[in-house]
Design a protein around this motif. Structure first.
Motif, PDB file in Angstrom:
ATOM      1  N   ASP A  67       0.791  -1.164   0.034  1.00 53.35           N
ATOM      2  CA  ASP A  67       0.032  -0.021   0.061  1.00 53.35           C
ATOM      3  C   ASP A  67       0.866   1.395  -0.020  1.00 53.35           C
ATOM      4  OD1 ASP A  67      -2.360  -1.486   0.169  1.00 53.35           O
ATOM      5  OD2 ASP A  67      -2.711  -1.343   2.173  1.00 53.35           O
ATOM      6  N   ARG A  68       1.978   1.212   0.786  1.00 54.59           N
ATOM      7  CA  ARG A  68       2.682   2.350   0.960  1.00 54.59           C
ATOM      8  C   ARG A  68       3.550   2.618  -0.481  1.00 54.59           C
ATOM      9  NH1 ARG A  68       5.912   2.482   6.970  1.00 54.59           N
ATOM     10  NH2 ARG A  68       3.971   2.300   8.090  1.00 54.59           N
ATOM     11  N   LEU A  69       4.064   1.398  -1.181  1.00 54.24           N
ATOM     12  CA  LEU A  69       4.569   1.706  -2.443  1.00 54.24           C
ATOM     13  C   LEU A  69       3.682   2.253  -3.628  1.00 54.24           C
ATOM     14  CD1 LEU A  69       7.083   1.179  -4.287  1.00 54.24           C
ATOM     15  CD2 LEU A  69       5.973  -1.173  -4.664  1.00 54.24           C
ATOM     16  N   ARG A  70       2.108   1.644  -3.486  1.00 59.04           N
ATOM     17  CA  ARG A  70       1.344   2.297  -4.301  1.00 59.04           C
ATOM     18  C   ARG A  70       1.170   3.731  -4.101  1.00 59.04           C
ATOM     19  NH1 ARG A  70      -2.606  -0.324  -2.709  1.00 59.04           N
ATOM     20  NH2 ARG A  70      -2.439  -1.972  -4.134  1.00 59.04           N
ATOM     21  N   GLU A  71       1.226   3.985  -2.917  1.00 59.94           N
ATOM     22  CA  GLU A  71       1.080   5.764  -2.720  1.00 59.94           C
ATOM     23  C   GLU A  71       2.289   6.181  -2.984  1.00 59.94           C
ATOM     24  OE1 GLU A  71       0.207   5.941   1.506  1.00 59.94           O
ATOM     25  OE2 GLU A  71      -1.668   4.860   1.341  1.00 59.94           O
ATOM     26  N   ARG A  72       3.388   5.985  -2.966  1.00 59.99           N
ATOM     27  CA  ARG A  72       4.691   6.567  -3.374  1.00 59.99           C
ATOM     28  C   ARG A  72       4.823   6.465  -4.886  1.00 59.99           C
ATOM     29  NH1 ARG A  72      10.018   4.765  -0.263  1.00 59.99           N
ATOM     30  NH2 ARG A  72       9.165   5.673   1.381  1.00 59.99           N
ATOM     31  N   CYS A  73       4.507   5.626  -5.600  1.00 63.07           N
ATOM     32  CA  CYS A  73       4.469   5.533  -7.016  1.00 63.07           C
ATOM     33  C   CYS A  73       3.521   6.734  -7.594  1.00 63.07           C
ATOM     34  CB  CYS A  73       4.028   4.133  -7.527  1.00 63.07           C
ATOM     35  SG  CYS A  73       5.565   2.906  -7.297  1.00 63.07           S
TER      36      CYS A  73
ATOM     37  N   GLU B 222      12.630  -0.036  -3.434  1.00 66.52           N
ATOM     38  CA  GLU B 222      11.520   0.749  -2.805  1.00 66.52           C
ATOM     39  C   GLU B 222      10.719  -0.082  -1.661  1.00 66.52           C
ATOM     40  OE1 GLU B 222      11.129   4.258  -2.490  1.00 66.52           O
ATOM     41  OE2 GLU B 222      12.962   4.118  -3.826  1.00 66.52           O
ATOM     42  N   PHE B 223      10.342  -1.351  -2.248  1.00 60.67           N
ATOM     43  CA  PHE B 223       9.336  -2.196  -1.341  1.00 60.67           C
ATOM     44  C   PHE B 223      10.337  -2.555  -0.408  1.00 60.67           C
ATOM     45  CE2 PHE B 223       7.790  -6.655  -0.894  1.00 60.67           C
ATOM     46  CZ  PHE B 223       6.514  -6.278  -0.346  1.00 60.67           C
ATOM     47  N   ARG B 224      11.358  -3.211  -0.500  1.00 62.97           N
ATOM     48  CA  ARG B 224      12.321  -3.706   0.425  1.00 62.97           C
ATOM     49  C   ARG B 224      12.587  -2.517   1.720  1.00 62.97           C
ATOM     50  NH1 ARG B 224      15.257  -6.300  -3.581  1.00 62.97           N
ATOM     51  NH2 ARG B 224      16.434  -4.670  -3.746  1.00 62.97           N
TER      52      ARG B 224
END
Length: 199
Positions: free
Chosen positions: A109-115, A167-169
């Motif tokens: 979810d955080r990666l989706r927001e960052r992207c 980023e995910f890691r």
């Protein structure tokens, strides 16, 4: 976890989880957590199990025997022993799997927001298609098929995946850090979840 461990239907499990957190916050249950004694998720699971057991005892007190069949003491002890054999390991395994799913879900979810914030929606879509959905597809997508689908060069697929994975890691580490009660617990969680020993 409650559905499996306590044989509850989904609605009952949801109601009890809400009641548990409501009472936990009222009684400052989380303030009493001692990181020197156990991991937070272990403490949480034990508190939840205790809460459910107490709820069942209270329900059973409403009526003599609580509707349970009366068994001779030896039979009841033998039944408890049979139920416990392997039961805790299975319960721990389910709890661990759901905890892992929650950590990865929050990081995704955080990666989706960052992207979205950085205009990298295509990178996230490629990451989703290749790393999240790809292993379940037959055949899994190739870099070339993703390049064609998203109208980008194959080298860009490689770059997008490398960036998203990095980023995910980092986001998984952030999530683990926010949920760990101590540096020691954080390191243990990273080792257990990612197989990495931090310096």
């Amino acid at each position: 976890y409650l559905c499996w461990r306590w044989r509850l239907d989904t609605d009952a499990a949801q109601d009890l989880v809400q009641e548990f957190f409501s009472r936990a916050l009222e009684r400052d249950l989380f303030g009493r957590y001692d990181p020197a004694r156990a991991r937070f998720r272990t403490y949480l699971r034990l508190c939840l199990d205790s809460f459910i057991a107490n709820e069942r005892k209270a329900a059973a007190r409403l009526k003599r025997g609580g509707g349970a069949p009366v068994l001779p003491l030896d039979e009841a002890i033998a039944a408890d022993e049979r139920a416990l054999r392997g039961g805790e390991d299975a319960a721990d395994s389910i709890f661990q799997r759901e905890w892992t799913r929650a950590v990865f879900g929050e990081a995704i979810d955080r990666l989706r927001e960052r992207c979205q914030e950085r205009g990298k929606e295509v990178a996230f879509a490629i990451f989703t298609r290749y790393d999240l959905e790809g292993p379940d597809r037959d055949p899994p997508p190739s870099y070339a098929s993703l390049a064609e689908e998203f109208d980008v060069p194959v080298t860009q697929v490689t770059n997008f995946l490398a960036w998203c994975r990095r980023e995910f890691r980092g986001l998984v580490l952030e999530v683990l850090r926010t949920h760990a009660a101590s540096d020691e617990e954080f390191r243990a969680d990273v080792s257990e979840l990612l197989g990495v020993k931090l310096p």
